[in-house]
Design a protein around this motif. Structure first.
Motif, PDB file in Angstrom:
ATOM      1  N   VAL A 131      10.459 -13.859   1.801  1.00  0.00           N
ATOM      2  CA  VAL A 131       9.476 -13.015   1.111  1.00  0.00           C
ATOM      3  C   VAL A 131       9.724 -11.547   1.455  1.00  0.00           C
ATOM      4  O   VAL A 131       9.594 -10.664   0.595  1.00  0.00           O
ATOM      5  CB  VAL A 131       8.036 -13.443   1.476  1.00  0.00           C
ATOM      6  N   GLU A 132      10.120 -11.280   2.692  1.00  0.00           N
ATOM      7  CA  GLU A 132      10.421  -9.887   3.054  1.00  0.00           C
ATOM      8  C   GLU A 132      11.624  -9.364   2.268  1.00  0.00           C
ATOM      9  O   GLU A 132      11.654  -8.207   1.856  1.00  0.00           O
ATOM     10  CB  GLU A 132      10.633  -9.764   4.568  1.00  0.00           C
ATOM     11  N   ARG A 133      12.599 -10.253   2.035  1.00  0.00           N
ATOM     12  CA  ARG A 133      13.737  -9.830   1.212  1.00  0.00           C
ATOM     13  C   ARG A 133      13.290  -9.550  -0.225  1.00  0.00           C
ATOM     14  O   ARG A 133      13.768  -8.619  -0.867  1.00  0.00           O
ATOM     15  CB  ARG A 133      14.847 -10.890   1.233  1.00  0.00           C
ATOM     16  N   MET A 134      12.341 -10.372  -0.732  1.00  0.00           N
ATOM     17  CA  MET A 134      11.810 -10.117  -2.080  1.00  0.00           C
ATOM     18  C   MET A 134      11.126  -8.754  -2.148  1.00  0.00           C
ATOM     19  O   MET A 134      11.270  -8.015  -3.120  1.00  0.00           O
ATOM     20  CB  MET A 134      10.773 -11.188  -2.456  1.00  0.00           C
ATOM     21  N   CYS A 135      10.374  -8.434  -1.090  1.00  0.00           N
ATOM     22  CA  CYS A 135       9.684  -7.141  -1.050  1.00  0.00           C
ATOM     23  C   CYS A 135      10.679  -5.997  -1.061  1.00  0.00           C
ATOM     24  O   CYS A 135      10.522  -5.027  -1.799  1.00  0.00           O
ATOM     25  CB  CYS A 135       8.814  -7.038   0.197  1.00  0.00           C
ATOM     26  N   GLU A 136      11.717  -6.119  -0.226  1.00  0.00           N
ATOM     27  CA  GLU A 136      12.713  -5.045  -0.118  1.00  0.00           C
ATOM     28  C   GLU A 136      13.456  -4.840  -1.430  1.00  0.00           C
ATOM     29  O   GLU A 136      13.775  -3.722  -1.814  1.00  0.00           O
ATOM     30  CB  GLU A 136      13.725  -5.375   0.989  1.00  0.00           C
ATOM     31  N   SER A 137      13.744  -5.958  -2.141  1.00  0.00           N
ATOM     32  CA  SER A 137      14.610  -5.816  -3.306  1.00  0.00           C
ATOM     33  C   SER A 137      13.844  -5.658  -4.612  1.00  0.00           C
ATOM     34  O   SER A 137      14.396  -5.158  -5.590  1.00  0.00           O
ATOM     35  CB  SER A 137      15.563  -7.011  -3.404  1.00  0.00           C
ATOM     36  N   ASN A 170       8.344  -0.549  -3.431  1.00  0.00           N
ATOM     37  CA  ASN A 170       9.219   0.619  -3.419  1.00  0.00           C
ATOM     38  C   ASN A 170       9.109   1.212  -2.019  1.00  0.00           C
ATOM     39  O   ASN A 170       8.155   1.928  -1.707  1.00  0.00           O
ATOM     40  CB  ASN A 170       8.746   1.625  -4.470  1.00  0.00           C
ATOM     41  N   THR A 171      10.079   0.883  -1.170  1.00  0.00           N
ATOM     42  CA  THR A 171       9.926   1.210   0.249  1.00  0.00           C
ATOM     43  C   THR A 171      10.052   2.702   0.558  1.00  0.00           C
ATOM     44  O   THR A 171       9.833   3.117   1.691  1.00  0.00           O
ATOM     45  CB  THR A 171      10.939   0.423   1.104  1.00  0.00           C
ATOM     46  N   VAL A 172      10.387   3.499  -0.447  1.00  0.00           N
ATOM     47  CA  VAL A 172      10.382   4.952  -0.238  1.00  0.00           C
ATOM     48  C   VAL A 172       8.948   5.447  -0.096  1.00  0.00           C
ATOM     49  O   VAL A 172       8.646   6.292   0.744  1.00  0.00           O
ATOM     50  CB  VAL A 172      11.089   5.673  -1.407  1.00  0.00           C
ATOM     51  N   ILE A 173       8.060   4.900  -0.921  1.00  0.00           N
ATOM     52  CA  ILE A 173       6.669   5.382  -0.915  1.00  0.00           C
ATOM     53  C   ILE A 173       5.642   4.318  -0.540  1.00  0.00           C
ATOM     54  O   ILE A 173       4.463   4.615  -0.415  1.00  0.00           O
ATOM     55  CB  ILE A 173       6.289   5.982  -2.300  1.00  0.00           C
ATOM     56  N   GLU A 174       6.090   3.074  -0.369  1.00  0.00           N
ATOM     57  CA  GLU A 174       5.113   2.005  -0.121  1.00  0.00           C
ATOM     58  C   GLU A 174       5.415   1.228   1.160  1.00  0.00           C
ATOM     59  O   GLU A 174       6.577   1.033   1.525  1.00  0.00           O
ATOM     60  CB  GLU A 174       5.090   1.024  -1.303  1.00  0.00           C
ATOM     61  N   THR A 234       0.844  -1.199   0.000  1.00  0.00           N
ATOM     62  CA  THR A 234       0.000   0.000   0.000  1.00  0.00           C
ATOM     63  C   THR A 234       0.875   1.243   0.000  1.00  0.00           C
ATOM     64  O   THR A 234       2.006   1.214   0.483  1.00  0.00           O
ATOM     65  CB  THR A 234      -0.892   0.029   1.261  1.00  0.00           C
ATOM     66  N   LEU A 235       0.332   2.321  -0.534  1.00  0.00           N
ATOM     67  CA  LEU A 235       1.063   3.587  -0.513  1.00  0.00           C
ATOM     68  C   LEU A 235       1.126   4.111   0.921  1.00  0.00           C
ATOM     69  O   LEU A 235       0.172   3.973   1.687  1.00  0.00           O
ATOM     70  CB  LEU A 235       0.358   4.609  -1.396  1.00  0.00           C
ATOM     71  N   LYS A 236       2.253   4.707   1.268  1.00  0.00           N
ATOM     72  CA  LYS A 236       2.374   5.315   2.596  1.00  0.00           C
ATOM     73  C   LYS A 236       1.432   6.502   2.721  1.00  0.00           C
ATOM     74  O   LYS A 236       1.059   7.116   1.725  1.00  0.00           O
ATOM     75  CB  LYS A 236       3.822   5.773   2.825  1.00  0.00           C
ATOM     76  N   ASN A 237       1.052   6.813   3.959  1.00  0.00           N
ATOM     77  CA  ASN A 237       0.232   7.998   4.194  1.00  0.00           C
ATOM     78  C   ASN A 237       0.947   9.232   3.680  1.00  0.00           C
ATOM     79  O   ASN A 237       2.148   9.375   3.864  1.00  0.00           O
ATOM     80  CB  ASN A 237      -0.041   8.172   5.688  1.00  0.00           C
ATOM     81  N   GLY A 238       0.173  10.090   3.033  1.00  0.00           N
ATOM     82  CA  GLY A 238       0.762  11.327   2.541  1.00  0.00           C
ATOM     83  C   GLY A 238       1.225  11.236   1.102  1.00  0.00           C
ATOM     84  O   GLY A 238       1.451  12.257   0.462  1.00  0.00           O
ATOM     85  N   VAL A 239       1.358  10.007   0.591  1.00  0.00           N
ATOM     86  CA  VAL A 239       1.741   9.860  -0.812  1.00  0.00           C
ATOM     87  C   VAL A 239       0.477   9.975  -1.665  1.00  0.00           C
ATOM     88  O   VAL A 239      -0.516   9.300  -1.394  1.00  0.00           O
ATOM     89  CB  VAL A 239       2.421   8.497  -1.070  1.00  0.00           C
TER      90      VAL A 239
END
Lengths: 80, 80
Positions: free
Chosen positions: A58-64, A68-72, A8-13
Motif C-alpha cells: 500500500v505504501e508503494r501504491m501511495c508513492e506511485s 503527491n509526495t511533493v505536497i502531501e 493530507t496536505l503538508k504544512n505550509g501548502v
C-alpha cells in the motif's frame, strides 16, 4: 484485509478548499474554528493475508499513484 | 483541540472516483485490490476546551455543512 489511507496536505501548502470550508462555517455561525484542512481518505479492500507485506504494498501504491509526495503526506492503517 | 472528521460514501452509493483509482492501480500492476472507496478527511483546529461540547458542535457542523447525510456517513474523532 482493509487498508485506510489518510492523505493530507503538508504544512505550509495552501489549502483553498479548507479555507472555503472555514469561511462557510463562519457564515453559518460556528465560531471557535481556527483552521480547517481538507485531505483525502482512501479505503482499499485487499486480498493480502500478510499484514507487513500488505502495508509495504500500500505504501508503494501511495508513492506511485495515490499521494503527491511533493505536497502531501500519507499514513497507512491496516484494519483486519 | 483538533477534530478529525472522516466522511465516506454509504454502502451502495456509486463511487466513480474509487473505481478510477482501482483501474489505475490495476494498470500499474498492483493486483489483489478488490475495491477502492474514496472519502474525505477534514481536520478542524478548534478553540474549545470541553471535549463533549466540541464533539457535539462538530457533529452539528457535519449535519449542516460538511457531510451530505443522504449519501455519506461521517465519524468524528477528537485529538487533544
Amino acid at each position: 484485509m482493509k487498508a485506510l489511507i489518510k492523505i493530507t496536505l503538508k504544512n505550509g501548502v495552501l489549502d483553498p478548499q479548507g479555507k472555503a470550508i472555514e469561511h462557510a462555517l463562519g457564515s453559518l455561525g460556528f465560531s471557535g474554528v481556527n483552521e480547517v484542512r481538507q485531505g483525502k481518505l482512501i479505503e482499499l479492500d485487499l486480498e493480502a493475508n500478510d499484514a507487513a507485506a500488505a502495508k509495504a504494498e500500500v505504501e508503494r501504491m501511495c508513492e506511485s499513484l495515490l499521494a503527491n509526495t511533493v505536497i502531501e503526506n500519507y499514513s497507512v492503517e491496516l484494519v483486519s
